[in-house]
Each structure stands twice: as structure tokens, then as C-alpha cells.
Design an enzyme around this catalytic site. Structure first.
Site, PDB file in Angstrom:
ATOM      1  N   PHE A  14      20.337  21.363  28.031  1.00 46.42           N
ATOM      2  CA  PHE A  14      19.358  20.815  28.992  1.00 46.42           C
ATOM      3  C   PHE A  14      19.071  21.824  30.109  1.00 46.42           C
ATOM      4  O   PHE A  14      17.935  22.300  30.262  1.00 46.42           O
ATOM      5  CB  PHE A  14      19.904  19.477  29.525  1.00 46.42           C
ATOM      6  CG  PHE A  14      19.300  19.008  30.813  1.00 46.42           C
ATOM      7  CD1 PHE A  14      17.920  18.946  30.981  1.00 46.42           C
ATOM      8  CD2 PHE A  14      20.119  18.610  31.872  1.00 46.42           C
ATOM      9  CE1 PHE A  14      17.366  18.504  32.179  1.00 46.42           C
ATOM     10  CE2 PHE A  14      19.581  18.156  33.064  1.00 46.42           C
ATOM     11  CZ  PHE A  14      18.203  18.123  33.228  1.00 46.42           C
ATOM     12  N   ASN A  35      26.279  27.226  20.498  1.00 42.21           N
ATOM     13  CA  ASN A  35      26.799  26.817  19.180  1.00 42.21           C
ATOM     14  C   ASN A  35      26.174  25.493  18.729  1.00 42.21           C
ATOM     15  O   ASN A  35      26.489  24.994  17.654  1.00 42.21           O
ATOM     16  CB  ASN A  35      28.330  26.728  19.185  1.00 42.21           C
ATOM     17  CG  ASN A  35      28.853  25.625  20.077  1.00 42.21           C
ATOM     18  OD1 ASN A  35      28.082  24.971  20.786  1.00 42.21           O
ATOM     19  ND2 ASN A  35      30.157  25.407  20.047  1.00 42.21           N
ATOM     20  N   GLY A  39      23.909  21.306  22.582  1.00 41.70           N
ATOM     21  CA  GLY A  39      22.566  21.870  22.768  1.00 41.70           C
ATOM     22  C   GLY A  39      21.719  21.586  21.538  1.00 41.70           C
ATOM     23  O   GLY A  39      22.230  21.149  20.508  1.00 41.70           O
ATOM     24  N   SER A  78      28.864  24.421  27.796  1.00 45.58           N
ATOM     25  CA  SER A  78      29.916  23.391  27.890  1.00 45.58           C
ATOM     26  C   SER A  78      29.312  22.022  27.620  1.00 45.58           C
ATOM     27  O   SER A  78      28.193  21.745  28.075  1.00 45.58           O
ATOM     28  CB  SER A  78      30.533  23.338  29.294  1.00 45.58           C
ATOM     29  OG  SER A  78      31.519  22.307  29.333  1.00 45.58           O
ATOM     30  N   ALA A 117      28.439  28.333  35.789  1.00 46.59           N
ATOM     31  CA  ALA A 117      28.022  26.947  36.042  1.00 46.59           C
ATOM     32  C   ALA A 117      29.279  26.123  36.270  1.00 46.59           C
ATOM     33  O   ALA A 117      29.983  25.786  35.325  1.00 46.59           O
ATOM     34  CB  ALA A 117      27.247  26.410  34.847  1.00 46.59           C
ATOM     35  N   TYR A 148      37.267  18.248  31.366  1.00 48.72           N
ATOM     36  CA  TYR A 148      36.107  18.954  31.933  1.00 48.72           C
ATOM     37  C   TYR A 148      36.457  19.490  33.320  1.00 48.72           C
ATOM     38  O   TYR A 148      36.246  20.657  33.626  1.00 48.72           O
ATOM     39  CB  TYR A 148      34.930  17.984  32.009  1.00 48.72           C
ATOM     40  CG  TYR A 148      33.629  18.576  32.483  1.00 48.72           C
ATOM     41  CD1 TYR A 148      33.015  19.624  31.793  1.00 48.72           C
ATOM     42  CD2 TYR A 148      32.977  18.065  33.601  1.00 48.72           C
ATOM     43  CE1 TYR A 148      31.805  20.143  32.212  1.00 48.72           C
ATOM     44  CE2 TYR A 148      31.758  18.575  34.023  1.00 48.72           C
ATOM     45  CZ  TYR A 148      31.169  19.620  33.333  1.00 48.72           C
ATOM     46  OH  TYR A 148      29.964  20.126  33.747  1.00 48.72           O
ATOM     47  N   TYR A 162      38.325  37.742  38.750  1.00 50.85           N
ATOM     48  CA  TYR A 162      37.569  38.924  38.304  1.00 50.85           C
ATOM     49  C   TYR A 162      36.797  39.549  39.475  1.00 50.85           C
ATOM     50  O   TYR A 162      36.647  40.764  39.537  1.00 50.85           O
ATOM     51  CB  TYR A 162      36.604  38.549  37.159  1.00 50.85           C
ATOM     52  CG  TYR A 162      37.229  38.750  35.800  1.00 50.85           C
ATOM     53  CD1 TYR A 162      38.291  37.956  35.370  1.00 50.85           C
ATOM     54  CD2 TYR A 162      36.799  39.763  34.946  1.00 50.85           C
ATOM     55  CE1 TYR A 162      38.884  38.136  34.129  1.00 50.85           C
ATOM     56  CE2 TYR A 162      37.388  39.953  33.701  1.00 50.85           C
ATOM     57  CZ  TYR A 162      38.421  39.142  33.299  1.00 50.85           C
ATOM     58  OH  TYR A 162      39.012  39.341  32.071  1.00 50.85           O
ATOM     59  N   ARG A 189      24.434   9.533  29.919  1.00 48.95           N
ATOM     60  CA  ARG A 189      24.389   9.538  31.378  1.00 48.95           C
ATOM     61  C   ARG A 189      23.444   8.463  31.904  1.00 48.95           C
ATOM     62  O   ARG A 189      22.611   7.931  31.176  1.00 48.95           O
ATOM     63  CB  ARG A 189      23.996  10.919  31.878  1.00 48.95           C
ATOM     64  CG  ARG A 189      25.192  11.861  31.743  1.00 48.95           C
ATOM     65  CD  ARG A 189      24.954  13.153  32.420  1.00 48.95           C
ATOM     66  NE  ARG A 189      24.384  14.094  31.500  1.00 48.95           N
ATOM     67  CZ  ARG A 189      24.587  15.415  31.569  1.00 48.95           C
ATOM     68  NH1 ARG A 189      25.345  15.909  32.502  1.00 48.95           N
ATOM     69  NH2 ARG A 189      24.028  16.225  30.715  1.00 48.95           N
TER      70      ARG A 189
HETATM   71  N1  UDP Z   1      26.590   4.728  34.521  1.00 49.45           N
HETATM   72  C1  UDP Z   1      26.185   3.417  34.362  1.00 49.45           C
HETATM   73  N2  UDP Z   1      25.554   3.061  33.207  1.00 49.45           N
HETATM   74  C2  UDP Z   1      25.289   3.940  32.212  1.00 49.45           C
HETATM   75  C3  UDP Z   1      25.677   5.294  32.381  1.00 49.45           C
HETATM   76  C4  UDP Z   1      26.333   5.640  33.536  1.00 49.45           C
HETATM   77  O1  UDP Z   1      26.393   2.570  35.239  1.00 49.45           O
HETATM   78  O2  UDP Z   1      24.693   3.522  31.209  1.00 49.45           O
HETATM   79  C5  UDP Z   1      27.259   5.108  35.763  1.00 49.45           C
HETATM   80  C6  UDP Z   1      28.578   5.851  35.573  1.00 49.45           C
HETATM   81  O3  UDP Z   1      29.653   4.926  35.453  1.00 49.45           O
HETATM   82  C7  UDP Z   1      28.648   6.651  36.843  1.00 49.45           C
HETATM   83  C8  UDP Z   1      27.178   6.953  37.160  1.00 49.45           C
HETATM   84  O4  UDP Z   1      26.417   6.012  36.437  1.00 49.45           O
HETATM   85  O5  UDP Z   1      29.176   5.896  37.890  1.00 49.45           O
HETATM   86  C9  UDP Z   1      26.735   8.347  36.755  1.00 49.45           C
HETATM   87  O6  UDP Z   1      27.148   8.542  35.452  1.00 49.45           O
HETATM   88  P1  UDP Z   1      26.712   9.813  34.611  1.00 49.45           P
HETATM   89  O7  UDP Z   1      27.335   9.652  33.256  1.00 49.45           O
HETATM   90  O8  UDP Z   1      25.243   9.960  34.674  1.00 49.45           O
HETATM   91  O9  UDP Z   1      27.329  11.069  35.361  1.00 49.45           O
HETATM   92  P2  UDP Z   1      28.673  11.343  36.160  1.00 49.45           P
HETATM   93  O10 UDP Z   1      28.203  11.521  37.533  1.00 49.45           O
HETATM   94  O11 UDP Z   1      29.622  10.170  36.066  1.00 49.45           O
HETATM   95  O12 UDP Z   1      29.229  12.557  35.536  1.00 49.45           O
END
Ligand code: UDP
Length: 314
Positions: A14, A35, A39, A78, A117, A148, A162, A189
């Protein structure tokens, strides 16, 4: 400005694919390595005929052999969504550790400038809000997000090693939640989930009561921040994100409104170690990079909704 040779790992992802476009637009040669576990070739298919663009399908956790000079290396490979790093925990740890080591070694051999990143996840479930770069974080190393978070914390440590030991010109971007076109609709997400659910007329799945906060940055703003950081003299980590903080419940409501959807909101279980708060303090980026996001949440969401509408049958 003279043409640079730029290597972007995770370039079919992305954020990576937008970076490939940005450096090509600046008149540079771009080598993209990916890989393709998270992606997608579609993200770069429009670049494949460009003589200044080259794609190599490879896992950067293994030795990387690139012919010719390199001026810049951007290490963006990643898995990056909670679902992805739960699916690929070992790959996530390897690309953050071995992949960072390999790309740093390559940068040293080529005398290239290097940009890592990193992520707001280095702050874990933060006990201070907003987060400044000098906050050490609150990370559960053995929790579901630990693969992660710890990989990226290691990546930052080795990058600075480095810089200090080999005098490599390194940069570290701590990237906060970013959204926009080319997010996978199944990456799990909040933004892609809510948009696809709203457009399909299905209930929006808010985890927990939705009082947890995030701060969402539109992809074009982030890319500009990365570009400026690469050209800067900054070597210490810098937060890049949009400081506009919003609860996840309010985000879901906003997406229902912007899509004019009739969807309702349902509440599902909150995943373990889900950060309760997240918001960047971007004073450092403002001061050293003269950078701040220009696109507000509604505007960014409208562009993203349009892209999802025209790219997926929902
Ligand atoms: N979240 C949610 N419903 C979803 C996906 C995510 O309520 O369908 C919430 C998740 O629990 C978190 C926030 O949205 O509190 C952001 O989640 P995301 O996976 O986008 O990224 P994060 O910031 O957690 O890495």
C-alpha cells in the site's frame, strides 16, 4: 536535481507503491523489491512498462544482490496490519530484523542513504498521549502484536547502530495510521473494513465499545513526509502522522454518513493489547521537515470511498 537510483522494499504494498510513484515522478530510477505475501502486483502494474522502474520478486530477509549504484534505500517491506502479522508472525519478525540488517548492509556497501519505515506500534499501548519521540513506549513483547512491535523496535536499534558505528546516513519514520487507495479490502484494518461494510450495507464491526482512539493520515500527506525526511539532515526517529484524534466509534459513524449507508454498528470483542489511545505529536516533523498533513479526514475518506467504490464490487 540529478537522477537518483532508489531501492524500495515492500514497493508493491500500500505505502510502498505510492513511494515508487513519488520517486519516479521526481525523475529517479526505482527498483522495487517485494515477495508479494501482503503486497500485490496490481499495485505496481501501471509502472512495469516504465524504463526507469524495475520489479524484483524477492524476500529481503534473504541476502539481497543488486547490481550497480544505489543512492537511496527505503525499507518498507513488512506485513503491517494486525491480521497480517498474526497470520505471518515469523515473516514479520524476520523482515524487521534480518530484512533490516540485509538492507542496512546493502546501504553500507553502496554508500546509500537509508530510510526505515518504523511505526507508532513502537509506543505499544501508550501511557502518554499524544506520543512524542522521546516516549519509550509500553509494549507487551509476548502478546499478539509483539511480533511486529518488537521487530520494529529492533529495526530502529540496528538502524541507529549503523548510523553511529558506520556513519551511514539513516532516517527513521514512525508512521501512524495511514489510509487511502490501494489498501486491501481484506487487510482487516478499521478504514477498509468500515468502508467495505458500509458500501455493502452490512453492519460495521466496531471492536469493544469503540472508545479507543486513532489518528488517521491520508496517504498523499504521508508520502510527502517520507520524501521530505529522506532529503533532510534528520537522523533520529520522527513521528509522521495526522494529529487529528478520533474514536473508532466516531470513525464508523462518519463512514456511514459519508457513504450515505443504511448500515448499523455492531460491537465485537476487542482484540488483546489493542492500544486505547494513539495520536502523534508532530512538532519535530513540523520543525525539521516543515511538514504537516494538508488533507483532513473527511476529504481523505471521500477519496478512499470513491476508490473502493470503483475498484471493488461490493
Ligand atoms: N477496529 C474495529 N473494527 C474493525 C477493525 C478495527 O473496531 O473492523 C479497531 C481496532 O480494534 C483498533 C482500531 O480500530 O482499535 C484501529 O485498528 P486497525 O487495525 O486499523 O489499526 P491499528 O491501529 O490497531 O494497528
Amino acid at each position: 536535481m540529478e537522477m537518483k537510483s532508489v531501492l524500495i522494499t515492500g514497493g508493491a504494498g500500500f505505502i510502498g507503491s505510492h513511494l515508487c510513484e513519488r520517486w519516479l515522478a521526481g525523475g529517479n530510477q526505482v527498483i522495487c523489491i517485494d515477495n508479494l505475501i501482503t503486497g500485490k502486483k496490481e499495485n505496481i502494474s501501471h509502472l512495469l512498462d516504465n524504463p526507469d522502474f524495475k520489479f524484483i520478486q524477492q524476500d529481503v530477509s534473504k541476502y539481497i544482490d543488486i547490481e550497480g549504484p544505489l543512492d537511496y534505500i527505503l525499507h518498507f517491506a513488512s506485513p503491517a496490519s494486525p491480521i497480517d502479522y498474526r497470520l505471518y508472525p515469523i515473516q514479520t519478525l524476520k523482515v524487521g530484523s534480518l530484512g533490516t540488517h540485509n538492507t542496512l548492509g546493502l546501504a553500507k556497501a553502496k554508500k546509500a542513504r537509508y530510510l526505515l519505515a518504523s511505526t507508532s506500534e513502537v509506543y505499544g499501548d501508550p501511557l502518554v498521549n499524544p506520543q512524542t519521540e522521546d516516549y519509550y513506549g509500553n509494549v507487551n513483547c509476548v502478546g499478539p502484536r509483539g511480533v511486529y512491535d518488537e521487530a520494529k523496535r529492533f529495526a530502529e536499534a540496528i538502524t541507529l547502530a549503523y548510523y553511529r558505528t558506520h556513519k551511514l546516513d539513516t532516517k527513521i519514520a514512525r508512521i501512524f495510521n495511514t489510509f487511502g487507495k490501494r489498501m486491501r479490502k481484506d487487510d482487516g484494518r478499521a478504514v477498509p473494513n468500515f468502508i467495505t461494510q458500509a458500501l455493502a450495507g452490512k453492519p460495521l464491526s466496531v471492536y469493544g465499545d469503540g472508545s479507543q482512539t486513532r489518528s488517521f493520515c491520508y496517504i498523499d500527506d504521508l508520502v510527502e513526509g517520507i520524501y521530505k525526511l529522506m532529503l533532510s539532515r534528520l537522523n533520529e526517529p520522527v513521528n509522521l502522522g495526522n494529529p487529528g484524534e478520533i474514536t473508532i466509534l466516531a470513525l464508523a459513524e462518519k463512514i456511514i454518513k459519508l457513504t450515505q449507508s443504511k448500515s448499523k454498528i455492531i460491537h465485537n470483542t476487542l482484540p488483546k493489547d489493542d492500544p486505547k489511545l494513539r495520536c502523534p505529536n508532530i512538532t519535530k516533523a513540523k520543525q525539521y521537515l516543515n511538514w504537516a498533513p494538508q488533507i483532513n479526514l473527511e476529504e481523505g475518506l471521500m477519496k478512499t470511498i470513491e476508490w473502493f467504490r470503483s475498484n471493488f464490487k461490493l
